[in-house]
Design a protein around this motif. Structure first.
Motif, mmCIF file in Angstrom:
data_model
loop_
_atom_site.group_PDB
_atom_site.id
_atom_site.type_symbol
_atom_site.label_atom_id
_atom_site.label_comp_id
_atom_site.label_asym_id
_atom_site.label_seq_id
_atom_site.Cartn_x
_atom_site.Cartn_y
_atom_site.Cartn_z
ATOM 1 N N ARG A 72 0.857 -1.121 -0.060
ATOM 2 C CA ARG A 72 -0.085 -0.158 0.045
ATOM 3 C C ARG A 72 0.742 1.346 -0.051
ATOM 4 N NH1 ARG A 72 -2.912 -2.689 4.556
ATOM 5 N NH2 ARG A 72 -4.533 -3.727 3.955
ATOM 6 N N GLN A 73 1.622 1.234 0.870
ATOM 7 C CA GLN A 73 2.777 2.567 0.787
ATOM 8 C C GLN A 73 3.534 2.512 -0.357
ATOM 9 O OE1 GLN A 73 4.551 3.344 5.006
ATOM 10 N NE2 GLN A 73 3.692 1.361 5.738
ATOM 11 N N ILE A 74 4.123 1.301 -1.087
ATOM 12 C CA ILE A 74 4.529 1.307 -2.371
ATOM 13 C C ILE A 74 3.639 2.215 -3.471
ATOM 14 C CG2 ILE A 74 5.580 0.118 -4.246
ATOM 15 C CD1 ILE A 74 6.801 -1.847 -2.014
ATOM 16 N N ARG A 75 2.681 1.673 -3.299
ATOM 17 C CA ARG A 75 1.664 2.090 -4.380
ATOM 18 C C ARG A 75 1.219 3.868 -4.103
ATOM 19 N NH1 ARG A 75 2.991 -0.215 -7.899
ATOM 20 N NH2 ARG A 75 1.871 -2.389 -8.446
ATOM 21 N N ARG A 76 1.521 4.258 -2.958
ATOM 22 C CA ARG A 76 1.489 5.759 -2.821
ATOM 23 C C ARG A 76 2.678 6.561 -3.382
ATOM 24 N NH1 ARG A 76 0.336 4.776 3.186
ATOM 25 N NH2 ARG A 76 -1.840 4.175 3.339
ATOM 26 N N LEU A 77 3.813 5.850 -3.691
ATOM 27 C CA LEU A 77 4.965 6.388 -4.242
ATOM 28 C C LEU A 77 5.338 5.998 -5.490
ATOM 29 C CD1 LEU A 77 7.245 5.670 -1.211
ATOM 30 C CD2 LEU A 77 6.499 7.868 -1.813
ATOM 31 N N ASP A 78 4.655 4.618 -5.956
ATOM 32 C CA ASP A 78 4.876 4.402 -7.266
ATOM 33 C C ASP A 78 3.659 3.361 -7.801
ATOM 34 O OD1 ASP A 78 5.865 2.761 -9.513
ATOM 35 O OD2 ASP A 78 7.554 1.963 -8.688
ATOM 36 N N ALA A 79 2.996 3.943 -8.712
ATOM 37 C CA ALA A 79 1.931 3.292 -9.088
ATOM 38 C C ALA A 79 2.010 2.090 -10.191
ATOM 39 C CB ALA A 79 0.634 4.228 -9.662
ATOM 40 N N GLU A 80 3.268 2.027 -10.678
ATOM 41 C CA GLU A 80 3.439 1.485 -12.245
ATOM 42 C C GLU A 80 4.284 -0.053 -11.791
ATOM 43 O OE1 GLU A 80 5.230 3.939 -14.988
ATOM 44 O OE2 GLU A 80 3.415 5.325 -14.469
ATOM 45 N N SER A 81 5.419 0.233 -11.062
ATOM 46 C CA SER A 81 6.478 -0.923 -11.017
ATOM 47 C C SER A 81 5.788 -2.196 -10.413
ATOM 48 C CB SER A 81 7.437 -0.849 -10.076
ATOM 49 O OG SER A 81 8.141 0.421 -10.549
ATOM 50 N N PRO A 82 5.852 -3.309 -11.267
ATOM 51 C CA PRO A 82 5.195 -4.802 -10.719
ATOM 52 C C PRO A 82 5.779 -5.085 -9.325
ATOM 53 C CG PRO A 82 6.282 -4.950 -12.714
ATOM 54 C CD PRO A 82 6.707 -3.561 -12.209
ATOM 55 N N ILE A 83 4.621 -5.600 -8.553
ATOM 56 C CA ILE A 83 5.002 -6.219 -7.157
ATOM 57 C C ILE A 83 4.528 -7.569 -7.125
ATOM 58 C CG2 ILE A 83 4.114 -6.162 -4.784
ATOM 59 C CD1 ILE A 83 3.360 -3.072 -5.034
ATOM 60 N N ILE A 84 5.366 -8.512 -6.699
ATOM 61 C CA ILE A 84 5.209 -9.892 -6.804
ATOM 62 C C ILE A 84 5.349 -10.420 -5.180
ATOM 63 C CG2 ILE A 84 5.806 -12.185 -7.504
ATOM 64 C CD1 ILE A 84 7.068 -10.923 -10.094
ATOM 65 N N TYR A 85 4.087 -10.831 -4.810
ATOM 66 C CA TYR A 85 4.211 -11.316 -3.395
ATOM 67 C C TYR A 85 4.844 -12.701 -3.144
ATOM 68 C CZ TYR A 85 2.112 -7.292 -1.490
ATOM 69 O OH TYR A 85 1.745 -5.936 -1.151
ATOM 70 N N LEU A 86 5.399 -12.744 -1.989
ATOM 71 C CA LEU A 86 6.091 -14.446 -1.646
ATOM 72 C C LEU A 86 5.254 -14.561 -0.242
ATOM 73 C CD1 LEU A 86 9.663 -13.020 -1.765
ATOM 74 C CD2 LEU A 86 8.481 -13.899 -3.696
ATOM 75 N N THR A 87 4.623 -15.748 -0.500
ATOM 76 C CA THR A 87 4.037 -16.485 0.742
ATOM 77 C C THR A 87 4.058 -17.928 0.812
ATOM 78 O OG1 THR A 87 1.698 -16.280 1.412
ATOM 79 C CG2 THR A 87 2.018 -16.440 -0.913
ATOM 80 N N ASN A 88 3.681 -18.272 1.894
ATOM 81 C CA ASN A 88 3.768 -19.966 2.146
ATOM 82 C C ASN A 88 2.244 -20.273 1.981
ATOM 83 O OD1 ASN A 88 6.437 -20.596 3.109
ATOM 84 N ND2 ASN A 88 5.948 -19.015 4.639
ATOM 85 N N SER A 89 1.344 -19.203 1.936
ATOM 86 C CA SER A 89 -0.286 -19.944 1.801
ATOM 87 C C SER A 89 -0.941 -18.880 0.753
ATOM 88 C CB SER A 89 -0.929 -19.600 3.167
ATOM 89 O OG SER A 89 -2.268 -19.519 3.182
ATOM 90 N N PRO A 90 -1.666 -19.754 0.028
ATOM 91 C CA PRO A 90 -2.406 -19.058 -1.099
ATOM 92 C C PRO A 90 -3.547 -18.120 -0.644
ATOM 93 C CG PRO A 90 -3.154 -21.299 -1.054
ATOM 94 C CD PRO A 90 -2.037 -20.940 -0.133
ATOM 95 N N ASP A 91 -3.926 -18.035 0.863
ATOM 96 C CA ASP A 91 -4.958 -17.289 1.670
ATOM 97 C C ASP A 91 -4.991 -16.109 1.350
ATOM 98 O OD1 ASP A 91 -5.789 -19.750 2.431
ATOM 99 O OD2 ASP A 91 -4.934 -19.579 4.417
ATOM 100 N N TYR A 92 -3.683 -15.384 0.957
ATOM 101 C CA TYR A 92 -3.337 -13.913 0.886
ATOM 102 C C TYR A 92 -3.718 -13.496 -0.574
ATOM 103 C CZ TYR A 92 -1.477 -14.390 5.488
ATOM 104 O OH TYR A 92 -1.282 -14.696 6.871
ATOM 105 N N ALA A 93 -4.039 -14.439 -1.462
ATOM 106 C CA ALA A 93 -3.914 -14.008 -2.924
ATOM 107 C C ALA A 93 -5.121 -12.656 -2.956
ATOM 108 C CB ALA A 93 -4.547 -15.233 -3.619
ATOM 109 N N LEU A 94 -6.175 -12.871 -2.446
ATOM 110 C CA LEU A 94 -7.166 -11.847 -2.756
ATOM 111 C C LEU A 94 -6.643 -10.463 -1.984
ATOM 112 C CD1 LEU A 94 -10.223 -11.185 -3.362
ATOM 113 C CD2 LEU A 94 -10.764 -11.601 -1.166
ATOM 114 N N GLN A 95 -6.109 -10.511 -0.773
ATOM 115 C CA GLN A 95 -5.372 -9.228 -0.390
ATOM 116 C C GLN A 95 -4.417 -8.545 -1.269
ATOM 117 O OE1 GLN A 95 -4.792 -11.208 3.780
ATOM 118 N NE2 GLN A 95 -5.096 -9.064 4.309
ATOM 119 N N SER A 96 -3.409 -9.508 -2.070
ATOM 120 C CA SER A 96 -2.552 -9.027 -2.941
ATOM 121 C C SER A 96 -3.034 -8.248 -4.014
ATOM 122 C CB SER A 96 -1.720 -10.262 -3.424
ATOM 123 O OG SER A 96 -2.452 -10.938 -4.446
ATOM 124 N N TYR A 97 -4.212 -8.437 -4.446
ATOM 125 C CA TYR A 97 -4.906 -7.523 -5.483
ATOM 126 C C TYR A 97 -5.282 -6.276 -5.098
ATOM 127 C CZ TYR A 97 -4.637 -11.672 -8.339
ATOM 128 O OH TYR A 97 -4.056 -12.973 -9.057
#
Length: 244
Positions: A72-97
């Motif tokens: 969220r804080q990155i998006r306040r500074l940079d709306a374009e650069s791709p963000i790829i999340y690293l996780t042990n669980s797919p439960d956070y997929a919705l939040q990542s969007y």
């Protein structure tokens, strides 16, 4: 050169991903620099101080600040650069969007999953870099990547293009007004925002926007006329939400 950041509080997992990413870029002959962070707070500090990255790998579960909050804080500074999340669980997929993440990678890392994700990320970065501005200068034309432009000043009937490397490109003397000469540019590139009668900024490089003032990543500050405040704020919020 591609500037890549990996932020993960687990050093072993960070090293594994870093090695794979470096090999991926090296095998394809792509110049790159991979920067690692084990502290999300340090990453955010550097971003607020003007450090820029083309691609972010963020662990979701980290002490202190979780990856979604960092996004969220990155998006306040940079709306374009791709963000790829690293996780042990797919439960956070919705939040990542929520932060318009490009993708998420499940641990442990698997090469067959990583390769297409990195290929898509490179295509996205290249699209961001591909736009060019043709600048008329006294001895011809200079082509400037939009991603290298911080802002444009209007001074003594000439446009000054302030670049991210600290250089300044001085255009030819204008016949028309600042508004007339720059309107086609801001229409073609919505990321360019007119914030006063003599300044256009690249929203990609805005560090902070407050009532009546915009601060750029290189420390430059510009006053925003009261009559333009609402419009400037609305345009910048649209950009951050992915509308520009």
């Amino acid at each position: 050169m591609y500037q890549i950041v990996i932020c993960d509080d687990c050093q072993d997992e960070l090293d594994t991903l870093k090695e794979f990413v470096k090999n991926f870029f090296t095998e394809r002959g792509l110049a790159h620099n991979v920067v690692e962070y084990t502290s999300p707070a340090v990453l955010l500090r550097d971003l607020k101080n003007g450090v820029f990255f083309d691609l972010f790998f963020l662990d979701i579960m980290m002490p202190g600040i979780d990856g979604i909050s960092i996004g969220r804080q990155i998006r306040r500074l940079d709306a374009e650069s791709p963000i790829i999340y690293l996780t042990n669980s797919p439960d956070y997929a919705l939040q990542s969007y929520e932060v318009r993440a490009m993708n998420y990678i499940l641990k442990p890392y698997r090469e067959e999953k990583l390769i297409p994700i990195l290929q898509n990320a490179i295509r996205s970065v290249n699209r961001n870099r591909s736009s060019q501005i043709s600048i008329r200068v006294p001895d011809g034309t200079v082509n400037l990547l939009l991603t290298d432009l911080i802002c444009i000043h209007y001074n003594a009937r000439r446009l000054e293009y302030i670049c991210s490397d600290g250089s300044v490109i001085l255009g030819v003397t204008l016949r028309g007004s600042f508004e007339d000469e720059t309107a086609p540019l801001t229409e073609q590139f919505p990321v360019l925002l007119k914030c006063s009668a003599s300044v256009i900024v690249n929203m990609r490089y805005i560090r902070k926007l407050t009532a009546g003032r915009v601060t750029m990543r290189d420390g430059r500050e510009y006053s925003i006329p009261r009559r333009m405040n609402a419009q400037v704020n609305r345009r910048y919020m649209d950009y951050l939400m992915g509308g520009a």
